[in-house]
Design a protein around this motif. Structure first.
Motif, PDB file in Angstrom:
ATOM      1  N   ASP A  20       0.866  -1.186   0.000  1.00 55.27           N
ATOM      2  CA  ASP A  20       0.000   0.000   0.000  1.00 55.27           C
ATOM      3  C   ASP A  20       0.901   1.234   0.000  1.00 55.27           C
ATOM      4  OD1 ASP A  20      -1.759   2.073   0.469  1.00 55.27           O
ATOM      5  OD2 ASP A  20      -2.879   1.024   2.042  1.00 55.27           O
ATOM      6  N   ALA A  23      -0.204   4.298   1.954  1.00 58.50           N
ATOM      7  CA  ALA A  23       0.044   4.156   3.392  1.00 58.50           C
ATOM      8  C   ALA A  23       1.519   4.385   3.705  1.00 58.50           C
ATOM      9  CB  ALA A  23      -0.396   2.784   3.878  1.00 58.50           C
ATOM     10  N   ARG A  53      -0.647   6.425  15.566  1.00 54.68           N
ATOM     11  CA  ARG A  53      -1.575   5.794  14.625  1.00 54.68           C
ATOM     12  C   ARG A  53      -1.613   6.568  13.313  1.00 54.68           C
ATOM     13  NH1 ARG A  53      -6.992   5.129  17.841  1.00 54.68           N
ATOM     14  NH2 ARG A  53      -6.557   7.311  18.240  1.00 54.68           N
ATOM     15  N   GLY A  57      -5.679   3.625   4.577  1.00 50.07           N
ATOM     16  CA  GLY A  57      -5.888   2.225   4.204  1.00 50.07           C
ATOM     17  C   GLY A  57      -6.494   1.464   5.365  1.00 50.07           C
ATOM     18  N   GLN A  58      -5.897   0.325   5.675  1.00 45.06           N
ATOM     19  CA  GLN A  58      -6.406  -0.496   6.770  1.00 45.06           C
ATOM     20  C   GLN A  58      -6.041   0.070   8.132  1.00 45.06           C
ATOM     21  OE1 GLN A  58      -4.616  -4.323   6.114  1.00 45.06           O
ATOM     22  NE2 GLN A  58      -2.669  -3.739   6.974  1.00 45.06           N
ATOM     23  N   GLY A  59      -5.209   1.117   8.138  1.00 38.89           N
ATOM     24  CA  GLY A  59      -4.753   1.720   9.394  1.00 38.89           C
ATOM     25  C   GLY A  59      -3.478   1.058   9.866  1.00 38.89           C
ATOM     26  N   TYR A  60      -2.567   1.848  10.364  1.00 43.42           N
ATOM     27  CA  TYR A  60      -1.266   1.347  10.796  1.00 43.42           C
ATOM     28  C   TYR A  60      -0.888   1.990  12.118  1.00 43.42           C
ATOM     29  CZ  TYR A  60      -0.977  -0.391   6.077  1.00 43.42           C
ATOM     30  OH  TYR A  60      -1.245  -1.053   4.909  1.00 43.42           O
TER      31      TYR A  60
END
Length: 67
Positions: A20, A23, A53, A57-60
């Motif tokens: 990604d 991201a 945080r 996207g899906q979060g990281y």
């Protein structure tokens, strides 16, 4: 205040292989802002470790310490 960022080889490899790219760019931008003291929303999670945080996207989550 300026901070020196030191990454681990595991982090560098993970970021390089992150598929990604949006991201990856957001993570790098967040780290670059932290270099100049703009940490944004962060949370201490214990033993001197801080969680940053990244909501893309899906979060990281990026974990770091300050020494």
């Amino acid at each position: 205040m300026n901070y020196e960022i030191q990454t681990t080889s595991n982090f560098d490899k993970w970021l390089k292989n992150l598929t990604d790219r949006k991201a990856a760019l957001a993570i790098l931008q967040r780290i670059n802002r932290a270099k100049i003291g703009l940490f944004g929303e962060v949370k201490a999670v214990g033993d001197g470790v801080i969680e940053m945080r990244v909501f893309v996207g899906q979060g990281y989550r990026v974990y770091f310490t300050i020494s």
